[in-house]
Write a protein that holds these residues in place. Structure first.
Motif, PDB file in Angstrom:
ATOM      1  N   ALA A 177       0.996  -1.221  -0.115  1.00 13.79           N
ATOM      2  CA  ALA A 177      -0.017   0.022  -0.216  1.00 13.79           C
ATOM      3  C   ALA A 177       0.925   1.223   0.114  1.00 13.79           C
ATOM      4  O   ALA A 177       0.569   2.293  -0.540  1.00 13.79           O
ATOM      5  N   SER A 178       1.965   1.425   0.616  1.00 12.29           N
ATOM      6  CA  SER A 178       2.893   2.440   0.660  1.00 12.29           C
ATOM      7  C   SER A 178       3.182   2.830  -0.745  1.00 12.29           C
ATOM      8  O   SER A 178       3.564   4.100  -0.795  1.00 12.29           O
ATOM      9  N   PHE A 179       3.238   1.905  -1.658  1.00 11.04           N
ATOM     10  CA  PHE A 179       3.651   2.378  -3.036  1.00 11.04           C
ATOM     11  C   PHE A 179       2.320   2.781  -3.933  1.00 11.04           C
ATOM     12  O   PHE A 179       2.549   3.205  -4.784  1.00 11.04           O
ATOM     13  N   LEU A 180       1.305   2.588  -3.354  1.00 14.43           N
ATOM     14  CA  LEU A 180       0.206   2.458  -4.146  1.00 14.43           C
ATOM     15  C   LEU A 180      -1.057   3.720  -3.709  1.00 14.43           C
ATOM     16  O   LEU A 180      -1.590   4.515  -4.621  1.00 14.43           O
ATOM     17  N   LEU A 181      -1.005   3.963  -2.390  1.00 13.73           N
ATOM     18  CA  LEU A 181      -2.062   4.867  -2.019  1.00 13.73           C
ATOM     19  C   LEU A 181      -1.413   6.076  -1.556  1.00 13.73           C
ATOM     20  O   LEU A 181      -0.235   6.440  -1.345  1.00 13.73           O
ATOM     21  N   SER A 182      -2.188   7.213  -1.495  1.00 11.11           N
ATOM     22  CA  SER A 182      -1.847   8.559  -0.869  1.00 11.11           C
ATOM     23  C   SER A 182      -1.868   8.536   0.674  1.00 11.11           C
ATOM     24  O   SER A 182      -2.086   7.780   1.267  1.00 11.11           O
ATOM     25  N   SER A 183      -0.818   9.509   1.000  1.00 16.30           N
ATOM     26  CA  SER A 183      -0.616   9.568   2.532  1.00 16.30           C
ATOM     27  C   SER A 183      -1.815   9.694   3.307  1.00 16.30           C
ATOM     28  O   SER A 183      -1.798   8.838   4.410  1.00 16.30           O
ATOM     29  N   ALA A 184      -2.808  10.214   3.110  1.00 15.16           N
ATOM     30  CA  ALA A 184      -4.109  10.229   3.775  1.00 15.16           C
ATOM     31  C   ALA A 184      -4.763   8.856   4.038  1.00 15.16           C
ATOM     32  O   ALA A 184      -5.213   8.552   5.131  1.00 15.16           O
ATOM     33  N   TRP A 185      -4.962   8.088   2.794  1.00 16.28           N
ATOM     34  CA  TRP A 185      -5.555   6.840   2.726  1.00 16.28           C
ATOM     35  C   TRP A 185      -4.362   5.844   3.582  1.00 16.28           C
ATOM     36  O   TRP A 185      -4.856   5.083   4.339  1.00 16.28           O
ATOM     37  N   LEU A 186      -3.229   6.069   3.644  1.00 16.05           N
ATOM     38  CA  LEU A 186      -2.147   5.164   4.521  1.00 16.05           C
ATOM     39  C   LEU A 186      -2.257   5.388   5.796  1.00 16.05           C
ATOM     40  O   LEU A 186      -2.246   4.172   6.527  1.00 16.05           O
ATOM     41  N   MET A 187      -2.449   6.423   6.313  1.00 20.38           N
ATOM     42  CA  MET A 187      -2.757   6.797   7.657  1.00 20.38           C
ATOM     43  C   MET A 187      -4.039   6.052   8.167  1.00 20.38           C
ATOM     44  O   MET A 187      -3.928   5.179   9.395  1.00 20.38           O
ATOM     45  N   VAL A 188      -4.957   6.006   7.374  1.00 20.74           N
ATOM     46  CA  VAL A 188      -6.108   5.523   7.955  1.00 20.74           C
ATOM     47  C   VAL A 188      -5.991   3.819   7.836  1.00 20.74           C
ATOM     48  O   VAL A 188      -6.364   3.226   8.825  1.00 20.74           O
ATOM     49  N   LEU A 189      -5.306   3.393   6.771  1.00 17.65           N
ATOM     50  CA  LEU A 189      -5.167   2.014   6.651  1.00 17.65           C
ATOM     51  C   LEU A 189      -4.130   1.664   7.911  1.00 17.65           C
ATOM     52  O   LEU A 189      -4.580   0.326   8.422  1.00 17.65           O
ATOM     53  N   VAL A 190      -3.207   2.023   8.218  1.00 17.54           N
ATOM     54  CA  VAL A 190      -2.400   1.802   9.358  1.00 17.54           C
ATOM     55  C   VAL A 190      -3.054   1.755  10.660  1.00 17.54           C
ATOM     56  O   VAL A 190      -3.133   0.509  11.276  1.00 17.54           O
ATOM     57  N   LEU A 191      -4.086   2.617  10.821  1.00 20.27           N
ATOM     58  CA  LEU A 191      -4.679   2.697  11.920  1.00 20.27           C
ATOM     59  C   LEU A 191      -5.828   1.487  11.912  1.00 20.27           C
ATOM     60  O   LEU A 191      -6.078   0.499  12.937  1.00 20.27           O
ATOM     61  N   GLY A 192      -6.325   1.064  10.919  1.00 16.81           N
ATOM     62  CA  GLY A 192      -7.314   0.186  10.392  1.00 16.81           C
ATOM     63  C   GLY A 192      -6.692  -1.227  10.807  1.00 16.81           C
ATOM     64  O   GLY A 192      -7.251  -2.201  11.620  1.00 16.81           O
ATOM     65  N   VAL A 193      -5.594  -1.423  10.183  1.00 19.14           N
ATOM     66  CA  VAL A 193      -4.809  -2.504  10.306  1.00 19.14           C
ATOM     67  C   VAL A 193      -4.348  -2.969  11.755  1.00 19.14           C
ATOM     68  O   VAL A 193      -4.579  -4.268  12.021  1.00 19.14           O
ATOM     69  N   VAL A 194      -3.832  -1.950  12.331  1.00 18.15           N
ATOM     70  CA  VAL A 194      -3.636  -2.192  14.019  1.00 18.15           C
ATOM     71  C   VAL A 194      -4.776  -2.555  14.668  1.00 18.15           C
ATOM     72  O   VAL A 194      -4.764  -3.607  15.534  1.00 18.15           O
ATOM     73  N   ILE A 195      -6.100  -2.147  14.483  1.00 17.46           N
ATOM     74  CA  ILE A 195      -7.297  -2.499  15.177  1.00 17.46           C
ATOM     75  C   ILE A 195      -7.719  -3.706  14.852  1.00 17.46           C
ATOM     76  O   ILE A 195      -7.937  -4.843  15.665  1.00 17.46           O
ATOM     77  N   VAL A 196      -7.690  -4.152  13.630  1.00 21.31           N
ATOM     78  CA  VAL A 196      -7.873  -5.567  13.098  1.00 21.31           C
ATOM     79  C   VAL A 196      -7.049  -6.417  13.578  1.00 21.31           C
ATOM     80  O   VAL A 196      -7.387  -7.732  14.025  1.00 21.31           O
ATOM     81  N   PHE A 197      -5.817  -6.344  13.648  1.00 21.86           N
ATOM     82  CA  PHE A 197      -4.637  -7.320  14.198  1.00 21.86           C
ATOM     83  C   PHE A 197      -5.094  -7.497  15.431  1.00 21.86           C
ATOM     84  O   PHE A 197      -4.861  -8.699  15.935  1.00 21.86           O
ATOM     85  N   THR A 198      -5.058  -6.348  16.349  1.00 21.36           N
ATOM     86  CA  THR A 198      -5.372  -6.473  17.737  1.00 21.36           C
ATOM     87  C   THR A 198      -6.557  -7.178  18.088  1.00 21.36           C
ATOM     88  O   THR A 198      -6.724  -8.133  19.042  1.00 21.36           O
ATOM     89  N   ALA A 199      -7.424  -6.894  17.565  1.00 24.10           N
ATOM     90  CA  ALA A 199      -8.959  -7.567  17.791  1.00 24.10           C
ATOM     91  C   ALA A 199      -8.918  -8.820  17.291  1.00 24.10           C
ATOM     92  O   ALA A 199      -9.360  -9.976  18.072  1.00 24.10           O
ATOM     93  N   GLY A 200      -8.419  -9.337  16.297  1.00 20.79           N
ATOM     94  CA  GLY A 200      -8.172 -10.652  15.728  1.00 20.79           C
ATOM     95  C   GLY A 200      -7.418 -11.532  16.709  1.00 20.79           C
ATOM     96  O   GLY A 200      -7.738 -12.674  16.880  1.00 20.79           O
ATOM     97  N   THR A 201      -6.434 -11.195  17.170  1.00 14.90           N
ATOM     98  CA  THR A 201      -5.476 -11.953  17.925  1.00 14.90           C
ATOM     99  C   THR A 201      -6.240 -12.101  19.569  1.00 14.90           C
ATOM    100  O   THR A 201      -6.138 -13.405  19.875  1.00 14.90           O
ATOM    101  N   TYR A 202      -6.885 -11.358  19.940  1.00 12.25           N
ATOM    102  CA  TYR A 202      -7.490 -11.385  21.081  1.00 12.25           C
ATOM    103  C   TYR A 202      -8.853 -12.152  20.937  1.00 12.25           C
ATOM    104  O   TYR A 202      -8.798 -13.236  21.892  1.00 12.25           O
ATOM    105  N   LEU A 203      -9.147 -12.081  19.773  1.00  7.58           N
ATOM    106  CA  LEU A 203     -10.424 -13.207  19.656  1.00  7.58           C
ATOM    107  C   LEU A 203     -10.009 -14.406  19.322  1.00  7.58           C
ATOM    108  O   LEU A 203     -10.838 -15.384  20.058  1.00  7.58           O
ATOM    109  N   ALA A 204      -8.876 -14.642  18.683  1.00  9.48           N
ATOM    110  CA  ALA A 204      -8.366 -15.985  18.642  1.00  9.48           C
ATOM    111  C   ALA A 204      -8.065 -16.679  19.990  1.00  9.48           C
ATOM    112  O   ALA A 204      -8.527 -17.918  20.208  1.00  9.48           O
TER     113      ALA A 204
END
Length: 213
Positions: A177-204
């Protein structure tokens, strides 16, 4: 810890401070220390702040070394000492990249797309850690330390295997994504990825606990 590796950890911890010292006299009175979603600086501080930024890796290194020594399951860390060492070196190299980025933008504003650089660095960190975390044995310092995983070694292995897969996938996604998306979308993506990773790990971890209690 091998002597050569220990030297490597301390050298990489001190490198950001060396870069900060070499650049300090050329820096303007104020330097950018925060960037908005559009990739533009929106926070500044006196140039002495570069030394605080440069000390982040050193501070983390000291904290991790102390944490290892007082960990009740220290022997499990020592069995996978190489992974712990990689973590410390990665933190130091991230600090070096942060200092280098700040110095570059202070001296030559607009040279870097900060959002893309940060996302790439975080992606590499996630991908590397995701590859090593499943190999970590139960401890209180490093890994996916949910309460259920700390209470059950089998849960620990399952949680860290799932967490490692999620973290590695998140890292690869961020790198691409760092090569494809604009900075604005990347910051949103990073936040979303952290939330999904954390929630997914705790749920598992929780679902494993429920299935095997």
């Amino acid at each position: 810890m091998k002597k050569t590796t220990k030297w490597g950890i301390w050298i990489t911890a001190l490198l950001p401070l060396l870069v900060a010292a070499l650049a300090w006299s050329r820096l303007p009175d104020t330097i950018p220390i925060h960037w908005g979603l559009d990739g533009q600086p929106n926070g500044w501080a006196g140039r002495s702040m570069i030394f605080l930024l440069g000390s982040i890796g050193l501070i983390i290194t000291v904290i991790l070394m102390v944490a290892e020594r007082i960990d009740p399951k220290r022997e499990n860390i020592e069995k996978r000492q190489g992974i712990y060492e990689i973590l410390m070196i990665l933190m130091n190299l991230m600090t070096l990249a942060l200092v280098g980025m700040t110095v570059t933008e202070a001296l030559h504003p607009g040279t870097l797309d900060v959002g893309k650089v940060v996302t790439l660095i975080v992606g590499i960190l996630f991908a590397v850690l995701g590859n090593y975390i499943p190999k970590v044995k139960q401890n209180y310092t490093f890994g996916m330390r949910t309460s259920w995983a700390l209470a059950d070694e089998n849960n620990w292995r399952y949680t860290n295997r799932i967490g490692g897969i999620l973290l590695f996938a998140a890292g690869i996604l961020l790198i691409i994504a760092s090569f494809l998306l604009s900075s604005a979308w990347l910051m949103v993506l990073v936040l979303g990825v952290v939330i999904v990773f954390t929630a997914g790990t705790y749920l598992a971890s929780y679902l494993y606990y429920r299935a095997h209690k």
